[in-house]
Design an enzyme around this catalytic site. Structure first.
Site, PDB file in Angstrom:
ATOM      1  N   CYS A 179      -9.039 -10.088 -37.928  1.00  0.00           N
ATOM      2  CA  CYS A 179     -10.312 -10.131 -38.657  1.00  0.00           C
ATOM      3  C   CYS A 179     -10.280 -11.238 -39.721  1.00  0.00           C
ATOM      4  CB  CYS A 179     -10.575  -8.773 -39.314  1.00  0.00           C
ATOM      5  SG  CYS A 179     -12.167  -8.719 -40.153  1.00  0.00           S
ATOM      6  N   CYS A 225      -9.999  -8.126 -46.910  1.00  0.00           N
ATOM      7  CA  CYS A 225      -9.880  -6.806 -47.549  1.00  0.00           C
ATOM      8  C   CYS A 225      -8.387  -6.510 -47.776  1.00  0.00           C
ATOM      9  CB  CYS A 225     -10.517  -5.740 -46.654  1.00  0.00           C
ATOM     10  SG  CYS A 225     -12.147  -6.225 -46.039  1.00  0.00           S
ATOM     11  N   CYS A 278      -6.308  -3.885 -45.717  1.00  0.00           N
ATOM     12  CA  CYS A 278      -6.517  -3.723 -44.280  1.00  0.00           C
ATOM     13  C   CYS A 278      -5.432  -4.350 -43.408  1.00  0.00           C
ATOM     14  CB  CYS A 278      -7.884  -4.264 -43.875  1.00  0.00           C
ATOM     15  SG  CYS A 278      -8.243  -3.832 -42.149  1.00  0.00           S
ATOM     16  N   CYS A 285     -16.230   7.641 -32.642  1.00  0.00           N
ATOM     17  CA  CYS A 285     -16.520   6.486 -33.502  1.00  0.00           C
ATOM     18  C   CYS A 285     -15.735   5.267 -33.041  1.00  0.00           C
ATOM     19  CB  CYS A 285     -16.167   6.837 -34.946  1.00  0.00           C
ATOM     20  SG  CYS A 285     -16.445   5.466 -36.065  1.00  0.00           S
ATOM     21  N   CYS A 327     -20.842   6.918 -32.951  1.00  0.00           N
ATOM     22  CA  CYS A 327     -20.795   6.212 -34.237  1.00  0.00           C
ATOM     23  C   CYS A 327     -20.114   4.876 -33.986  1.00  0.00           C
ATOM     24  CB  CYS A 327     -20.001   7.045 -35.243  1.00  0.00           C
ATOM     25  SG  CYS A 327     -19.734   6.204 -36.812  1.00  0.00           S
ATOM     26  N   CYS A 378     -23.000   6.613 -42.377  1.00  0.00           N
ATOM     27  CA  CYS A 378     -21.662   7.114 -42.711  1.00  0.00           C
ATOM     28  C   CYS A 378     -21.099   6.106 -43.696  1.00  0.00           C
ATOM     29  CB  CYS A 378     -20.811   7.192 -41.448  1.00  0.00           C
ATOM     30  SG  CYS A 378     -19.082   7.583 -41.789  1.00  0.00           S
ATOM     31  N   ARG A 436     -15.915  13.727 -45.448  1.00  0.00           N
ATOM     32  CA  ARG A 436     -14.790  13.684 -44.499  1.00  0.00           C
ATOM     33  C   ARG A 436     -13.465  13.376 -45.182  1.00  0.00           C
ATOM     34  NH1 ARG A 436     -16.354   9.934 -40.897  1.00  0.00           N
ATOM     35  NH2 ARG A 436     -17.728  11.513 -40.032  1.00  0.00           N
TER      36      ARG A 436
HETATM   37  N1  SAM Z   1     -14.651  -4.267 -39.992  1.00  0.00           N
HETATM   38  C1  SAM Z   1     -15.550  -3.244 -40.273  1.00  0.00           C
HETATM   39  C2  SAM Z   1     -15.775  -3.020 -41.755  1.00  0.00           C
HETATM   40  O1  SAM Z   1     -14.973  -3.446 -42.552  1.00  0.00           O
HETATM   41  O2  SAM Z   1     -16.771  -2.371 -42.082  1.00  0.00           O
HETATM   42  C3  SAM Z   1     -15.198  -1.923 -39.626  1.00  0.00           C
HETATM   43  C4  SAM Z   1     -13.763  -1.460 -39.557  1.00  0.00           C
HETATM   44  S1  SAM Z   1     -12.948  -1.189 -41.129  1.00  0.00           S
HETATM   45  C5  SAM Z   1     -11.269  -1.008 -40.629  1.00  0.00           C
HETATM   46  C6  SAM Z   1     -13.532   0.427 -41.607  1.00  0.00           C
HETATM   47  C7  SAM Z   1     -12.997   1.029 -42.860  1.00  0.00           C
HETATM   48  O3  SAM Z   1     -11.658   1.465 -42.700  1.00  0.00           O
HETATM   49  C8  SAM Z   1     -12.921   0.189 -44.116  1.00  0.00           C
HETATM   50  O4  SAM Z   1     -14.153   0.031 -44.743  1.00  0.00           O
HETATM   51  C9  SAM Z   1     -11.977   1.004 -44.986  1.00  0.00           C
HETATM   52  O5  SAM Z   1     -12.708   1.940 -45.761  1.00  0.00           O
HETATM   53  C10 SAM Z   1     -11.130   1.757 -43.964  1.00  0.00           C
HETATM   54  N2  SAM Z   1      -9.719   1.318 -44.040  1.00  0.00           N
HETATM   55  C11 SAM Z   1      -9.213   0.183 -43.533  1.00  0.00           C
HETATM   56  N3  SAM Z   1      -7.897   0.085 -43.802  1.00  0.00           N
HETATM   57  C12 SAM Z   1      -7.560   1.191 -44.504  1.00  0.00           C
HETATM   58  C13 SAM Z   1      -6.350   1.661 -45.075  1.00  0.00           C
HETATM   59  N4  SAM Z   1      -5.222   0.953 -45.009  1.00  0.00           N
HETATM   60  N5  SAM Z   1      -6.361   2.839 -45.722  1.00  0.00           N
HETATM   61  C14 SAM Z   1      -7.518   3.559 -45.812  1.00  0.00           C
HETATM   62  N6  SAM Z   1      -8.678   3.160 -45.283  1.00  0.00           N
HETATM   63  C15 SAM Z   1      -8.715   1.987 -44.649  1.00  0.00           C
HETATM   64  C1  DTB Z   2     -13.394   5.326 -42.429  1.00  0.00           C
HETATM   65  O1  DTB Z   2     -13.936   5.579 -43.517  1.00  0.00           O
HETATM   66  N1  DTB Z   2     -12.093   5.448 -42.189  1.00  0.00           N
HETATM   67  C2  DTB Z   2     -11.777   5.051 -40.838  1.00  0.00           C
HETATM   68  C3  DTB Z   2     -13.185   4.761 -40.246  1.00  0.00           C
HETATM   69  N2  DTB Z   2     -14.047   4.906 -41.361  1.00  0.00           N
HETATM   70  C4  DTB Z   2     -13.445   3.581 -39.464  1.00  0.00           C
HETATM   71  C5  DTB Z   2     -10.759   4.002 -40.732  1.00  0.00           C
HETATM   72  C6  DTB Z   2      -9.447   4.351 -41.381  1.00  0.00           C
HETATM   73  C7  DTB Z   2      -8.487   3.252 -41.097  1.00  0.00           C
HETATM   74  C8  DTB Z   2      -7.106   3.547 -41.572  1.00  0.00           C
HETATM   75  C9  DTB Z   2      -6.172   2.439 -41.288  1.00  0.00           C
HETATM   76  C10 DTB Z   2      -5.982   2.132 -39.836  1.00  0.00           C
HETATM   77  O2  DTB Z   2      -5.715   3.056 -39.014  1.00  0.00           O
HETATM   78  O3  DTB Z   2      -6.055   0.948 -39.466  1.00  0.00           O
HETATM   79 FE1  SF4 Z   3     -11.930  -6.766 -41.315  1.00  0.00          FE
HETATM   80 FE2  SF4 Z   3     -10.389  -4.744 -42.059  1.00  0.00          FE
HETATM   81 FE3  SF4 Z   3     -12.093  -5.807 -43.802  1.00  0.00          FE
HETATM   82 FE4  SF4 Z   3     -13.039  -4.354 -41.700  1.00  0.00          FE
HETATM   83  S1  SF4 Z   3     -11.796  -3.610 -43.397  1.00  0.00           S
HETATM   84  S2  SF4 Z   3     -13.804  -6.336 -42.465  1.00  0.00           S
HETATM   85  S3  SF4 Z   3     -11.492  -4.895 -40.165  1.00  0.00           S
HETATM   86  S4  SF4 Z   3     -10.325  -6.865 -42.861  1.00  0.00           S
END
Ligand code: SAM
Ligand code: DTB
Ligand code: SF4
Length: 343
Positions: free
Chosen positions: A64, A68, A71, A108, A139, A199, A275
């Site tokens: 990506c 963030c 992430c 989802c 979702c 959501c 959740r």
């Molecule tokens: N790329 C899209 C976005 O950012 O909206 C969708 C996927 S993103 C992985 C969805 C959500 O996963 C993020 O907004 C964040 O709240 C959650 N997330 C990602 N990495 C995480 C982590 N290490 N621990 C907890 N939540 C995480």
């Molecule tokens: C949300 O609030 N939590 C989920 C979902 N929406 C997409 C993602 C959690 C991701 C946790 C880290 C991972 O497994 O990559």
């Molecule tokens: Fe990309 Fe992860 Fe940020 Fe979603 S949360 S925009 S997957 S870097």
């Protein structure tokens, strides 16, 4: 309560005018008082012994362009996540069938995109149509959407769109620089205007202050209507991401503060599903039970989140049995009623 009291009460609940100070004051309540208030709110709107089950699948993993700092899927950090292409539709449907067989009512699909584009977006629309045809709620979380993309997802049958605010506007600047808070709010507006359910939640445990947590809940609780689903994620610290490597984010969150965040979300958004999301794998059964007592009534169900592990389904069912919790039947939200679909 008299009829008039009841009417006044119904009008006042849910509220949309929460101030950050007021929410911070909720956080500061004695723990037992906070949990009692959360239970009162929960029982006004929900069966307190039913928990909704959502299963996640990463349909497009890694690579990506966004930064963030939490992430594992950002291309900017050296994590163990391998970049993958968009999954084939048949594979996605196989995972959805397995989730349905285990008892999940919502499927989802998550993609590590800044925003969906071109043929990949068309392929996701097709996946949504077929998941819906299987009788599950669908979702998706695909990044930023234009009004037109939101409309097309709705047309394909999508029920919910996940797009998190993640933290409050102030702390957001410490966590993400490649898009603004306003960008997030714009997408949420497009989702709402297309008639999709929202959501939207965030992450706690990234070194933010209680004030920041209160600020995030205020952002969510001021939305009109409230998001139908509010995922509260406990940060999963992944090696290679700045939140795991940088001293600035090193402060460990007290587990009671996480439970308090759930309770405050429940009190301020009493009719929403709250959740208990990422981070559950590291939690004891007692901690999860306290989260349910604080008003959590939805979980991610199945052995994987997107790229990291989750508590396995058998363990969840054993815990539910110990607590006398039942998986929630699927309900169809209509403006005036909730209709049981798969009772
Ligand atoms: N790329 C899209 C976005 O950012 O909206 C969708 C996927 S993103 C992985 C969805 C959500 O996963 C993020 O907004 C964040 O709240 C959650 N997330 C990602 N990495 C995480 C982590 N290490 N621990 C907890 N939540 C995480
Ligand atoms: C949300 O609030 N939590 C989920 C979902 N929406 C997409 C993602 C959690 C991701 C946790 C880290 C991972 O497994 O990559
Ligand atoms: Fe990309 Fe992860 Fe940020 Fe979603 S949360 S925009 S997957 S870097």
């Amino acid at each position: 309560m008299t009829g008039t009291d009841m009417a006044a009460h119904m009008q006042a609940d849910p509220r949309h005018d929460w101030s950050v100070d007021e929410i911070e004051a909720l956080f500061a309540l004695p723990f037992n008082d906070l949990i009692f208030r959360a239970q009162q709110a929960h029982r006004r709107h929900f069966d307190p012994n039913a928990v909704q089950l959502s299963t996640l699948l990463s349909i497009k993993t890694g690579g990506c362009p966004e930064d963030c700092k939490y992430c594992p899927q950002s291309a900017r950090y050296n994590t163990e996540v391998e970049r993958e292409l968009l999954m084939a539709k048949e594979e996605v449907l196989k995972a959805a069938r397995a989730a349905r067989a285990r008892g999940a009512t919502r499927f989802c699909m998550g993609a590590a995109w800044r925003e969906p584009k071109g043929r990949a977006f068309e392929a996701v629309l097709e996946m949504v149509r077929e998941v819906k045809a299987m009788g599950m709620e669908a979702c998706a979380t695909l990044g930023m959407l234009t009004p037109e993309q939101a409309r097309r997802l709705k047309e394909a049958g999508l029920d919910y769109y996940n797009h998190n605010l993640d933290t409050d506007p102030e702390y957001y600047r410490e966590i993400i620089s490649t898009r603004t808070y306003e960008d997030r709010l714009d997408t949420l507006r497009h989702v709402r205007e297309a008639g999709l359910s929202v959501c939207c939640g965030g992450i706690v445990g990234m070194g933010e202050s209680r004030r920041n947590r209160a600020g995030m809940i205020a952002q969510l609780a001021r939305m009109r209507p409230h998001p139908e689903s509010v995922p509260i994620n406990l940060l999963v610290k992944t090696p290679g991401t700045p939140v795991a490597e940088d001293e600035r984010f090193a402060d460990e969150l007290d587990p009671f503060e996480f439970i308090r965040t759930i309770a405050v979300a429940r009190i301020t958004m009493p009719a929403s599903h709250v959740r208990l999301s990422a981070g559950r794998q590291g939690m004891s059964e007692e901690m999860q039970a306290l989260c349910f007592l604080a008003g959590a009534n939805s979980i991610f169900y199945g052995e994987k989140l997107l790229t990291t592990g989750n508590q396995d389904a058998e363990q969840d069912m054993r815990l539910f049995e110990k607590l006398g919790i039942r998986p929630e039947e699927r309900v169809e939200e209509t403006p005036s009623s909730r209709r049981l679909v798969n009772a």
